[in-house]
Design a protein around this motif. Sequence first.
Motif, PDB file in Angstrom:
ATOM      1  N   VAL A  90      68.024  48.381  59.251  1.00 53.04           N
ATOM      2  CA  VAL A  90      66.567  48.507  59.354  1.00 53.04           C
ATOM      3  C   VAL A  90      66.269  48.894  60.800  1.00 53.04           C
ATOM      4  O   VAL A  90      66.289  48.060  61.686  1.00 53.04           O
ATOM      5  N   VAL A  92      63.662  51.374  63.038  1.00 53.06           N
ATOM      6  CA  VAL A  92      62.654  52.406  63.308  1.00 53.06           C
ATOM      7  C   VAL A  92      62.395  52.499  64.817  1.00 53.06           C
ATOM      8  O   VAL A  92      61.414  53.069  65.260  1.00 53.06           O
ATOM      9  N   PHE A  93      63.295  51.906  65.596  1.00 51.91           N
ATOM     10  CA  PHE A  93      63.103  51.841  67.051  1.00 51.91           C
ATOM     11  C   PHE A  93      64.134  52.674  67.821  1.00 51.91           C
ATOM     12  O   PHE A  93      64.134  52.677  69.040  1.00 51.91           O
ATOM     13  N   SER A 129      62.297  49.938  49.731  1.00 48.82           N
ATOM     14  CA  SER A 129      61.244  49.709  50.729  1.00 48.82           C
ATOM     15  C   SER A 129      60.004  50.494  50.323  1.00 48.82           C
ATOM     16  O   SER A 129      60.100  51.547  49.683  1.00 48.82           O
ATOM     17  N   GLU A 131      58.591  52.214  52.223  1.00 51.45           N
ATOM     18  CA  GLU A 131      58.692  53.456  52.987  1.00 51.45           C
ATOM     19  C   GLU A 131      59.292  54.611  52.190  1.00 51.45           C
ATOM     20  O   GLU A 131      59.233  55.762  52.623  1.00 51.45           O
ATOM     21  N   TYR A 159      65.212  56.397  58.878  1.00 49.79           N
ATOM     22  CA  TYR A 159      65.196  55.172  58.062  1.00 49.79           C
ATOM     23  C   TYR A 159      64.548  55.406  56.683  1.00 49.79           C
ATOM     24  O   TYR A 159      65.199  55.181  55.653  1.00 49.79           O
ATOM     25  N   GLY A 193      55.681  45.420  54.258  1.00 50.67           N
ATOM     26  CA  GLY A 193      56.198  44.767  55.473  1.00 50.67           C
ATOM     27  C   GLY A 193      56.425  43.276  55.215  1.00 50.67           C
ATOM     28  O   GLY A 193      55.474  42.539  54.962  1.00 50.67           O
ATOM     29  N   ALA A 219      45.823  47.400  69.582  1.00 51.90           N
ATOM     30  CA  ALA A 219      46.158  48.825  69.689  1.00 51.90           C
ATOM     31  C   ALA A 219      45.732  49.598  68.444  1.00 51.90           C
ATOM     32  O   ALA A 219      45.626  50.817  68.480  1.00 51.90           O
ATOM     33  N   VAL A 220      45.514  48.862  67.350  1.00 55.15           N
ATOM     34  CA  VAL A 220      45.246  49.511  66.064  1.00 55.15           C
ATOM     35  C   VAL A 220      43.860  49.080  65.577  1.00 55.15           C
ATOM     36  O   VAL A 220      43.524  47.905  65.664  1.00 55.15           O
ATOM     37  N   HIS A 226      47.431  47.181  56.366  1.00 56.42           N
ATOM     38  CA  HIS A 226      48.882  47.329  56.253  1.00 56.42           C
ATOM     39  C   HIS A 226      49.411  46.284  55.268  1.00 56.42           C
ATOM     40  O   HIS A 226      49.166  45.095  55.438  1.00 56.42           O
ATOM     41  N   TYR A 268      47.913  45.490  60.833  1.00 59.95           N
ATOM     42  CA  TYR A 268      49.193  44.868  61.208  1.00 59.95           C
ATOM     43  C   TYR A 268      48.988  43.770  62.245  1.00 59.95           C
ATOM     44  O   TYR A 268      49.525  42.665  62.134  1.00 59.95           O
ATOM     45  N   LEU A 319      56.715  50.373  70.629  1.00 61.16           N
ATOM     46  CA  LEU A 319      55.819  51.526  70.473  1.00 61.16           C
ATOM     47  C   LEU A 319      56.591  52.843  70.595  1.00 61.16           C
ATOM     48  O   LEU A 319      57.188  53.144  71.627  1.00 61.16           O
ATOM     49  N   THR A 323      56.396  54.267  64.924  1.00 55.74           N
ATOM     50  CA  THR A 323      55.788  52.947  64.683  1.00 55.74           C
ATOM     51  C   THR A 323      54.269  53.018  64.870  1.00 55.74           C
ATOM     52  O   THR A 323      53.519  52.355  64.160  1.00 55.74           O
ATOM     53  N   LEU A 324      53.839  53.863  65.789  1.00 52.73           N
ATOM     54  CA  LEU A 324      52.392  54.036  65.989  1.00 52.73           C
ATOM     55  C   LEU A 324      51.754  54.634  64.729  1.00 52.73           C
ATOM     56  O   LEU A 324      50.716  54.162  64.254  1.00 52.73           O
ATOM     57  N   MET A 326      52.924  54.467  61.728  1.00 55.06           N
ATOM     58  CA  MET A 326      52.995  53.463  60.642  1.00 55.06           C
ATOM     59  C   MET A 326      51.863  52.460  60.748  1.00 55.06           C
ATOM     60  O   MET A 326      51.192  52.124  59.782  1.00 55.06           O
ATOM     61  N   ALA A 327      51.688  51.956  61.972  1.00 51.07           N
ATOM     62  CA  ALA A 327      50.671  50.915  62.166  1.00 51.07           C
ATOM     63  C   ALA A 327      49.264  51.483  61.997  1.00 51.07           C
ATOM     64  O   ALA A 327      48.333  50.748  61.681  1.00 51.07           O
TER      65      ALA A 327
END
Length: 369
Positions: A90, A92-93, A129, A131, A159, A193, A219-220, A226, A268, A319, A323-324, A326-327
């Motif tokens: 897993v 995504v980073f 997932s 995703e 991913y 998630g 940030a979101v 989500h 999120y 970040l 991921t940005l 996604m969120a």
Amino acid sequence: MADSAQVPTLVYLVTGGCGFLGEHIVRMLLEREPRLRELRVFDLHLSSWLEELKAGPVQVTAIQGDVTQAHEVAAAMSGSHVVIHTAGLVDVFGKASPKTIHKVNVQGTKNVIDACVQTGTQYLVYTSSMEVVGPNIKGHPFYRGNEDTPYEAVHSHPYPCSKALAEQLVLEANGRKVNGGLPLVTCALRPTGIYGEGHQVMRDFYYQGLRFGGRLFRAVPASVEHGRVYVGNVAWMHILVARELEQRAALMGGQVYFCYDKSPYKSYEDFNMEFLSPCGLRLIGAHPLLPYWLLVLLATLNALLQWLLRPLVLYTPLLNPYTLAMANTTFTVSTNKAQRHFGYKPLFSWEESRTRTIQWVQAMEGSAW
Ligand SMILES: NC(=O)c1ccc[n+]([C@@H]2O[C@H](COP(=O)([O-])OP(=O)(O)OC[C@H]3O[C@@H](n4cnc5c(N)ncnc54)[C@H](O)[C@@H]3O)[C@@H](O)[C@H]2O)c1
Ligand SMILES: CC(C)CCC[C@@H](C)[C@H]1CC[C@H]2[C@@H]3[C@H](O)C=C4C[C@@H](O)CC[C@]4(C)[C@H]3CC[C@]12C
């Protein structure tokens, strides 16, 4: 599968049984599957808590192994009735290379399917997932959708690409003849998630908040929903599917099910605050503190830094452009397919899921609590 409630006869194998979700599946199987005779826990890294489980009535066999090694998978699976394949990378980073992600998630799943065929293991439950569906690269919202909602599932990140390919392999394998001539019965579960005890990203957010003096910065936008689901309910769905696959093979074989429960639809960050607020953290700002274009710039900068620093150090901030996105994209499910097909009802209410998660955060090392 044998059908005696008294005499435990079944052998289950859980790949990735020492991971976040895997541990919940393993513990719940021991508590709630009375037909279990042996539970094989297959993982690249075995955890020490497995030892305490060996004292119980069910034989717990810890197998250190790698799903990318076909012979290791086949050896572990020989003589098992059901496999729950939850092992996966897993990421995504940018911690692992796209090639490694593909190898573990796609080749690993192919090895599990081939091992079922080779050893005569008839029932395969795959942890897919959300995703596999989205959010897609175009940022289209998926609002309270179900398994039949049309959506343009287009991915570019390694991913989700790997999860989509692996899920496809699992679904296509339904009906293949396994050793002994019986048909393989497969199905895939698609969690949104997952949260709960052991969730690494929640841990990261908590420590980040502590470093900023008990503050997190929004940030979101709060309006972006989500999908989230409690780990205990995801584990419960796996156990029910594994239990029901034999009796309802015609209905459930080759099917996909979103994992869902009564967790509220929130952004999120607002959702995380359900647990982090009672632990002393505050989310600053009713609206994102930085404009979206600046976040995109920062995320791109992070991606550039990751690439530049790769020869020296692995730089993997939360970040990044993926991921940005996604969120910032609404993705929520609303379905009752699992209830209709195999009688699923969440085992944990939202209140219980919340309390358990809060208690876990409060017990963390360095907790401000
Ligand atoms: N965490 C989520 O929010 C989420 C959501 C949807 C789906 N999923 C899926 O659920 C599954 C479990 O995810 P998780 O969050 O528990 O992740 P995790 O990293 O905590 O657990 C994965 C486990 O797989 C094991 N593993 C990795 N590579 C392996 C290999 N080559 N051979 C054998 N074992 C290997 C790891 O050691 C780990 O114990 C994954 O398949 C993931 O794609 C997770
Ligand atoms: C803007 C940033 C500060 C916020 C970053 C949040 C980000 C780390 C979160 C947002 C969404 C999260 C993913 C989402 O819950 C679903 C999944 C699917 C699952 O298969 C693996 C985990 C993953 C990708 C979550 C990872 C963390 C994400 C990207």
